[in-house]
Scaffold this active site. Structure first.
Site, PDB file in Angstrom:
ATOM      1  N   HIS A 126       0.816  -1.225   0.000  1.00  0.00           N
ATOM      2  CA  HIS A 126       0.000   0.000   0.000  1.00  0.00           C
ATOM      3  C   HIS A 126       0.848   1.272   0.000  1.00  0.00           C
ATOM      4  CE1 HIS A 126      -3.635  -2.253   0.430  1.00  0.00           C
ATOM      5  NE2 HIS A 126      -3.343  -2.699   1.648  1.00  0.00           N
ATOM      6  N   ASP A 163      -2.829 -10.715  -2.222  1.00  0.00           N
ATOM      7  CA  ASP A 163      -3.369 -10.195  -0.967  1.00  0.00           C
ATOM      8  C   ASP A 163      -4.848  -9.858  -1.157  1.00  0.00           C
ATOM      9  OD1 ASP A 163      -2.075  -8.722   1.722  1.00  0.00           O
ATOM     10  OD2 ASP A 163      -3.898  -7.747   1.013  1.00  0.00           O
ATOM     11  N   HIS A 165      -6.331  -7.267  -0.258  1.00  0.00           N
ATOM     12  CA  HIS A 165      -6.456  -5.839  -0.567  1.00  0.00           C
ATOM     13  C   HIS A 165      -5.653  -5.510  -1.829  1.00  0.00           C
ATOM     14  CE1 HIS A 165      -6.778  -6.203   3.903  1.00  0.00           C
ATOM     15  NE2 HIS A 165      -7.824  -5.427   3.693  1.00  0.00           N
ATOM     16  N   ASP A 247      -4.358 -12.868   3.719  1.00  0.00           N
ATOM     17  CA  ASP A 247      -5.546 -12.400   4.422  1.00  0.00           C
ATOM     18  C   ASP A 247      -6.837 -12.667   3.658  1.00  0.00           C
ATOM     19  OD1 ASP A 247      -4.497 -10.590   2.618  1.00  0.00           O
ATOM     20  OD2 ASP A 247      -4.631  -8.857   3.941  1.00  0.00           O
TER      21      ASP A 247
END
Length: 309
Positions: A126, A163, A165, A247
């Site tokens: 990120h 991931d 996200h 995740d």
């Protein structure tokens, strides 16, 4: 297949506060699972070095790097954004997390290991060119990929991000025209979901697939078979990088996908096959998310077993 395993004790000292999901126990869970599985003695262990200012500046604005250093506290804790904090050990941890990727590239490119996994904190995907975000300070996978391009003279590298996200920071760094034809980013993420990016006019070198809440292994595998793997085959990367976030696991209540260890093993085998065809088997994998501790440990074991073949 010899796998390098890169980590450092300082990653356990980076602590963003009680009850923060990105906690030191994540690496303990991985280490315990590796020992319990019998994998640990089969890995080639290395200590992560600090990334140099030059290595960080390939991915980040120099002013941002300096701002992070200026913000690092001597005591207590400071917030870089609502989700991302630094304590007195966080600057060293962030520099070594990026440095782990650099070392992994050197090990793999030099033929000392066939592939490498970096068990690092803080995560990185990120972190944008000039701002932290979502637990991330420096973009570890971007620093590693740019080291492969600039220091080792590779012409094409691919980043696969599974991931839960979207890796908006990685997209921010590599979506410019200078990276078209040099860097491919592909993978899956839950959408709509934090950081609410990845679907609006992606750059031509981005081939990412949003998955709806509740999607499980069938949708995940279909996305890779229909989009991600064909994109990698066309691109023919000379080194393959994995933003390995776990995740999306069904036991991880930070998100709403329903993957299992078997899905992570499947995708890792598929990526290893791509790397063997086009990149001499060269893979650098870096830990991103994964917050259900038992599931995280088991998933990393499945990932590494698949990397080993």
């Amino acid at each position: 297949m010899t796998i390098g395993y890169i980590t450092h004790d300082v990653f356990m000292k980076h602590d963003m506060g009680q009850h923060h999901p990105e906690c030191p126990e994540r690496l303990s869970a991985i280490a315990d699972a590796l020992i319990a599985s019998g994998l640990d003695p089969l890995l080639q262990h290395h200590e992560a070095p600090r990334a140099t200012p030059e290595q960080l500046a390939r991915a980040h604005d120099p002013g941002y790097i300096e701002a992070v250093r200026d913000a690092a506290p001597q005591e207590g804790r400071v917030q870089l954004d609502p989700d991302t904090a630094m304590n007195p050990h966080s600057l060293e941890a962030a520099e070594r997390a990026a440095g782990a990727g650099v070392q992994a590239v050197d090990l793999v490119a030099g033929g000392r290991v066939a592939a490498a996994f970096c068990a690092v904190r803080p995560p990185g995907h990120h972190a944008m060119r000039s701002r932290p975000m979502g637990f991330c300070i420096f973009n570890n996978i971007a620093v590693a990929a740019l080291h492969a391009l600039e220091a080792h003279g590779l012409e094409r590298v691919a980043i696969v991000d599974f991931d839960v996200h979207h890796g908006n920071g990685t997209e921010d760094i590599f979506s410019g025209p200078s990276y078209q034809g040099r860097v491919l980013m592909t993978g899956t993420f839950q959408h709509p979901f934090y950081p609410y990016t990845g679907t609006d006019d992606p750059a031509p070198n981005m081939a990412n697939v949003p998955l709806a809440s509740g999607s499980g292994g069938a949708a995940f595998r279909s996305a890779f078979e229909s989009v991600c793997l064909p994109a990698l085959e066309r691109f023919k990367p000379q080194m393959l990088f994995i933003s390995a976030g776990f995740d999306a696991h069904v036991e991880d209540d930070m998100a709403m996908l329903r993957l299992t260890e078997a899905d992570y093993a499947w995708v890792t085998r598929a990526l290893r096959n791509i790397a063997e065809r086009h990149a001499g088997g060269r893979i650098v994998s870096m830990l991103e998310g994964g917050y259900a501790l038992s599931a995280l440990g088991r998933s990393v074991v499945a990932h590494l077993k698949a990397l080993m073949g």
